[in-house]
Design a protein around this motif. Structure first.
Motif, PDB file in Angstrom:
ATOM      1  N   GLY A 136      -5.695   8.769  -3.190  1.00 20.09           N
ATOM      2  CA  GLY A 136      -5.893   8.195  -1.862  1.00 20.09           C
ATOM      3  C   GLY A 136      -5.110   6.908  -1.674  1.00 20.09           C
ATOM      4  O   GLY A 136      -4.275   6.531  -2.490  1.00 20.09           O
ATOM      5  N   ARG A 137      -5.385   6.226  -0.574  1.00 26.56           N
ATOM      6  CA  ARG A 137      -4.684   4.978  -0.236  1.00 26.56           C
ATOM      7  C   ARG A 137      -5.051   3.906  -1.257  1.00 26.56           C
ATOM      8  O   ARG A 137      -6.219   3.713  -1.584  1.00 26.56           O
ATOM      9  CB  ARG A 137      -5.088   4.526   1.170  1.00 26.56           C
ATOM     10  CG  ARG A 137      -4.206   3.429   1.710  1.00 26.56           C
ATOM     11  CD  ARG A 137      -3.299   4.024   2.780  1.00 26.56           C
ATOM     12  NE  ARG A 137      -2.403   3.025   3.339  1.00 26.56           N
ATOM     13  CZ  ARG A 137      -1.086   3.147   3.286  1.00 26.56           C
ATOM     14  NH1 ARG A 137      -0.526   4.190   2.727  1.00 26.56           N
ATOM     15  NH2 ARG A 137      -0.320   2.229   3.819  1.00 26.56           N
ATOM     16  N   THR A 138      -4.035   3.210  -1.741  1.00 28.85           N
ATOM     17  CA  THR A 138      -4.252   2.181  -2.749  1.00 28.85           C
ATOM     18  C   THR A 138      -3.130   1.158  -2.673  1.00 28.85           C
ATOM     19  O   THR A 138      -2.258   1.254  -1.819  1.00 28.85           O
ATOM     20  CB  THR A 138      -4.361   2.805  -4.165  1.00 28.85           C
ATOM     21  OG1 THR A 138      -4.834   1.817  -5.087  1.00 28.85           O
ATOM     22  CG2 THR A 138      -3.045   3.408  -4.629  1.00 28.85           C
ATOM     23  N   TYR A 166      -2.174   9.836  -5.351  1.00 33.34           N
ATOM     24  CA  TYR A 166      -2.924  11.029  -5.747  1.00 33.34           C
ATOM     25  C   TYR A 166      -4.415  10.866  -5.464  1.00 33.34           C
ATOM     26  O   TYR A 166      -5.097  11.814  -5.105  1.00 33.34           O
ATOM     27  CB  TYR A 166      -2.675  11.315  -7.231  1.00 33.34           C
ATOM     28  CG  TYR A 166      -3.315  12.572  -7.721  1.00 33.34           C
ATOM     29  CD1 TYR A 166      -2.700  13.801  -7.508  1.00 33.34           C
ATOM     30  CD2 TYR A 166      -4.535  12.544  -8.386  1.00 33.34           C
ATOM     31  CE1 TYR A 166      -3.294  14.973  -7.950  1.00 33.34           C
ATOM     32  CE2 TYR A 166      -5.137  13.707  -8.826  1.00 33.34           C
ATOM     33  CZ  TYR A 166      -4.512  14.909  -8.612  1.00 33.34           C
ATOM     34  OH  TYR A 166      -5.102  16.076  -9.045  1.00 33.34           O
ATOM     35  N   GLU A 213       0.821  -1.210   0.000  1.00 32.49           N
ATOM     36  CA  GLU A 213       0.000   0.000   0.000  1.00 32.49           C
ATOM     37  C   GLU A 213       0.854   1.259   0.000  1.00 32.49           C
ATOM     38  O   GLU A 213       1.986   1.265   0.473  1.00 32.49           O
ATOM     39  CB  GLU A 213      -0.908   0.011   1.230  1.00 32.49           C
ATOM     40  CG  GLU A 213      -1.971  -1.060   1.196  1.00 32.49           C
ATOM     41  CD  GLU A 213      -2.931  -0.953   2.374  1.00 32.49           C
ATOM     42  OE1 GLU A 213      -2.626  -0.252   3.366  1.00 32.49           O
ATOM     43  OE2 GLU A 213      -3.995  -1.589   2.282  1.00 32.49           O
ATOM     44  N   TYR A 214       0.260   2.317  -0.503  1.00 30.88           N
ATOM     45  CA  TYR A 214       0.880   3.640  -0.478  1.00 30.88           C
ATOM     46  C   TYR A 214      -0.222   4.680  -0.602  1.00 30.88           C
ATOM     47  O   TYR A 214      -1.358   4.368  -0.993  1.00 30.88           O
ATOM     48  CB  TYR A 214       1.935   3.801  -1.592  1.00 30.88           C
ATOM     49  CG  TYR A 214       1.343   3.902  -2.983  1.00 30.88           C
ATOM     50  CD1 TYR A 214       1.161   5.141  -3.585  1.00 30.88           C
ATOM     51  CD2 TYR A 214       0.966   2.764  -3.684  1.00 30.88           C
ATOM     52  CE1 TYR A 214       0.610   5.246  -4.844  1.00 30.88           C
ATOM     53  CE2 TYR A 214       0.432   2.858  -4.956  1.00 30.88           C
ATOM     54  CZ  TYR A 214       0.247   4.104  -5.531  1.00 30.88           C
ATOM     55  OH  TYR A 214      -0.309   4.200  -6.779  1.00 30.88           O
ATOM     56  N   ASP A 215       0.096   5.911  -0.239  1.00 23.24           N
ATOM     57  CA  ASP A 215      -0.844   7.019  -0.371  1.00 23.24           C
ATOM     58  C   ASP A 215      -0.568   7.708  -1.689  1.00 23.24           C
ATOM     59  O   ASP A 215       0.469   8.352  -1.867  1.00 23.24           O
ATOM     60  CB  ASP A 215      -0.688   8.001   0.794  1.00 23.24           C
ATOM     61  CG  ASP A 215      -1.136   7.395   2.101  1.00 23.24           C
ATOM     62  OD1 ASP A 215      -2.215   6.762   2.109  1.00 23.24           O
ATOM     63  OD2 ASP A 215      -0.408   7.522   3.108  1.00 23.24           O
TER      64      ASP A 215
END
Length: 183
Positions: free
Chosen positions: A100-102, A98, A94-96
């Motif tokens: 949102g969290r995805t 553009y 996961e990463y934050d």
């Protein structure tokens, strides 16, 4: 293999086949992407694979140069992404972003696979190759454009929507929507 991994594998194979079919004398031919040659299209697609890997702390590693061998560069880049998609712990990183969290896998599906459909057409058009896209890929990619919202029309993304002929097929309508004249 997840649906996302399978879609990426199929689309990256299609893109690889198009790259392999480009005649040597067409690499500097202009593409439908303003100011880009056929080689620039491949460079963009390769670079974008690395950009998404960096979002989750990884990279492409030492891959061949697009200038020396577009086919080798693409094959190396897609192998790295495919390996990450096929490893659940890396695919689900996961990463934050553009939007949102995805996860890495969702981003690959939303952006990289979309790019493979559109830029396969760009490359084929620049090289004078068959530029027909799979109708299911066209439907899938067109449906995914809603997720981009207004950012789709930003600098360096897609051009302004064009108005296709009234009798245009689904591919022509999709390409017009993403700012490409296919008629």
């Amino acid at each position: 293999m997840s649906d996302i991994s399978a879609r990426y594998a199929r689309l990256s194979d299609d893109f690889a086949a198009t790259v392999a079919a480009v005649p040597d004398d067409r690499w500097s031919a202009p593409s439908p992407c303003e100011r880009w040659t056929a080689r620039d299209v491949v460079r963009h697609v390769v670079d974008t694979q690395g950009m998404f890997l960096r979002l989750v702390g990884r990279d492409l590693g030492d891959i061949p140069s697009v200038d020396e061998s577009p086919a080798a560069a693409w094959d190396a880049a897609r192998a790295v992404v495919q390996a990450d998609l096929d490893a659940p712990e890396r695919a689900n990183a996961e990463y934050d972003g553009y939007f949102g969290r995805t996860t890495f896998a969702r981003s690959v599906d939303r952006f990289l696979s979309f790019d493979l459909v559109v830029h396969r057409w760009d490359l084929a058009r620049a090289a004078g190759l068959d530029d027909r896209l799979d109708p299911e890929d066209v439907r899938w990619a067109h449906a995914n454009t809603a997720a981009f919202g207004d950012t789709m029309r930003g600098e360096g993304v897609c051009g302004p929507e064009l108005t296709p002929p009234e009798d245009a097929d689904a591919q022509t309508r999709f390409l017009a929507f993403v700012g490409r004249r296919a008629w």
